[in-house]
Motif scaffolding. Structure first.
Motif, mmCIF file in Angstrom:
data_model
loop_
_atom_site.group_PDB
_atom_site.id
_atom_site.type_symbol
_atom_site.label_atom_id
_atom_site.label_comp_id
_atom_site.label_asym_id
_atom_site.label_seq_id
_atom_site.Cartn_x
_atom_site.Cartn_y
_atom_site.Cartn_z
ATOM 1 N N TRP A 24 -3.276 8.614 4.640
ATOM 2 C CA TRP A 24 -3.632 7.944 3.384
ATOM 3 C C TRP A 24 -4.744 6.926 3.594
ATOM 4 N N SER A 25 -5.673 6.880 2.620
ATOM 5 C CA SER A 25 -6.738 5.866 2.591
ATOM 6 C C SER A 25 -6.533 4.984 1.367
ATOM 7 N N TYR A 26 -6.736 3.679 1.545
ATOM 8 C CA TYR A 26 -6.429 2.708 0.491
ATOM 9 C C TYR A 26 -7.690 2.037 -0.039
ATOM 10 N N ASN A 27 -7.769 1.963 -1.390
ATOM 11 C CA ASN A 27 -8.922 1.321 -2.023
ATOM 12 C C ASN A 27 -8.486 0.035 -2.703
ATOM 13 N N PRO B 42 0.819 -1.224 0.000
ATOM 14 C CA PRO B 42 0.000 0.000 0.000
ATOM 15 C C PRO B 42 0.850 1.270 0.000
ATOM 16 N N SER B 43 1.958 1.252 0.733
ATOM 17 C CA SER B 43 2.754 2.476 0.886
ATOM 18 C C SER B 43 3.573 2.818 -0.361
ATOM 19 N N ARG C 180 -6.583 -0.218 5.506
ATOM 20 C CA ARG C 180 -7.399 0.799 4.843
ATOM 21 C C ARG C 180 -6.944 2.222 5.073
ATOM 22 N N ARG C 181 -6.245 2.480 6.185
ATOM 23 C CA ARG C 181 -5.875 3.877 6.417
ATOM 24 C C ARG C 181 -4.706 3.960 7.378
ATOM 25 N N LEU C 182 -3.834 4.945 7.117
ATOM 26 C CA LEU C 182 -2.727 5.223 8.033
ATOM 27 C C LEU C 182 -2.462 6.717 8.039
ATOM 28 N N SER D 221 3.420 0.641 7.841
ATOM 29 C CA SER D 221 2.535 0.020 6.850
ATOM 30 C C SER D 221 2.867 -1.469 6.695
#
Lengths: 158, 153
Positions: free
Chosen positions: A103-106, A74-75, B93-95, B78
């Protein structure tokens, strides 16, 4: 298309072209560059933070997972942010201090994705005698899906 | 540079409770690790490369020498989250992170997460964690919060 191979690593080179805190207009879109994410770039990023999950390296393994193939961690937006940012952009001003990010991840980024960035300064303010600019960013893949969205607080050198 | 992560917490949503902790591996910060992060992130800000430049003052701050990228902390946190979440079929989902202290070559840092609460929404289940990175003397260098989704079975 500009890619990592031609990436300007001297952040001083275009310093005189970059906007100062005074010039930055919150809400105004930043120019960005599409970037094709490669396996090599993912593996280099993984090496730099010690990521060793087979989801990022082992295609046979990754195919058996819910993702159905290799993904990037993700990062990876840490790389995408600079990969999609032109050399004369204020994000690259030497001495820009990053004060924090969210940050939000989809959906995950994948090797081979052609990634685009929609970005802008969102806010600017002065606090504790420091010049802050908040930046706002959304990364998309070639299918128009959101990969991730995030915001960062920077302290400007001038 | 790093050892494999330790598994220190169950990963079934039902079994998790506030106060449960996860840890990532220790990370030894060197001039080489910072240079590698420059190449990996394309962030060649002289803050991370140029000792002479770093002898100067930054507004109110003097760092005294090159410092690690703040986002290197972000990457370590992460990694800790995904290495814990993947085996459970859970999704990072979020960091959100803030940097508290600069990290320098010679420091050893380690990320940690502590569950703050669990939530069930109309369509899914969520775990909120307080996250932090500490250096070898136990000082917090980064803090933040994370959100992990545990899709309902």
């Amino acid at each position: 298309m500009e890619q990592a191979e031609s990436f300007e690593t001297d952040f001083w080179k275009h310093a005189n072209l970059r906007k100062l805190w005074d010039d930055i207009i919150p809400g105004q879109p930043r120019q960005t560059i599409p970037y094709t994410l490669t396996r090599d770039a993912i593996e280099l990023y993984c090496a730099s933070v010690g990521e060793d999950h087979p989801m990022y390296f082992d295609e046979d393994y990754a195919r058996t997972t819910v993702h159905g193939g290799l993904i990037a961690p993700p990062s990876i937006h840490i790389l995408l942010m600079f990969a999609c940012t032109p050399a004369d952009d204020w994000m690259r001003s030497p001495g820009t201090v990053n004060a924090g990010q969210s940050w939000s991840y989809n959906v995950p980024a994948r090797p081979g994705d052609v990634i685009t960035l929609q970005a802008r300064a969102l806010d600017k303010f002065i606090k504790r005698e420091r010049l802050f600019v908040v930046h706002d960013n959304v990364f998309f893949n070639q299918h128009g899906e959101v990969i991730c969205s995030g915001r960062g607080w920077t302290i400007r050198p001038q | 540079m790093t050892s494999r992560s330790k598994k220190v917490m169950a990963t079934r949503f039902e079994q998790l409770s506030a106060g449960d902790a996860i840890e990532g591996p220790e990370f030894a910060v060197t001039r080489e690790s910072i240079r590698l992060f420059c190449d990996a992130s394309l962030d060649y800000n002289p803050l991370h490369l140029d000792d002479d430049y770093m002898k100067g003052n930054f507004g109110k701050t003097n760092f005294g020498g090159i410092i690690m990228h703040g986002m290197n902390n972000f990457g370590l946190i992460s990694r800790m989250i995904t290495d814990w979440a993947y085996p459970a079929g859970a999704i990072h989902r979020r960091l959100e992170t803030r940097w508290i202290k600069p990290v320098r070559p010679g420091d050893t840092i380690q990320p940690k997460g502590i569950i703050r609460s669990k939530h069930t929404t109309a369509r899914s289940r969520w775990v909120l964690l307080d996250v932090m990175v500490r250096n070898q003397t136990g000082d917090k260098v980064a803090t933040g919060e994370a959100m992990v989704e545990f899709p309902a079975a």
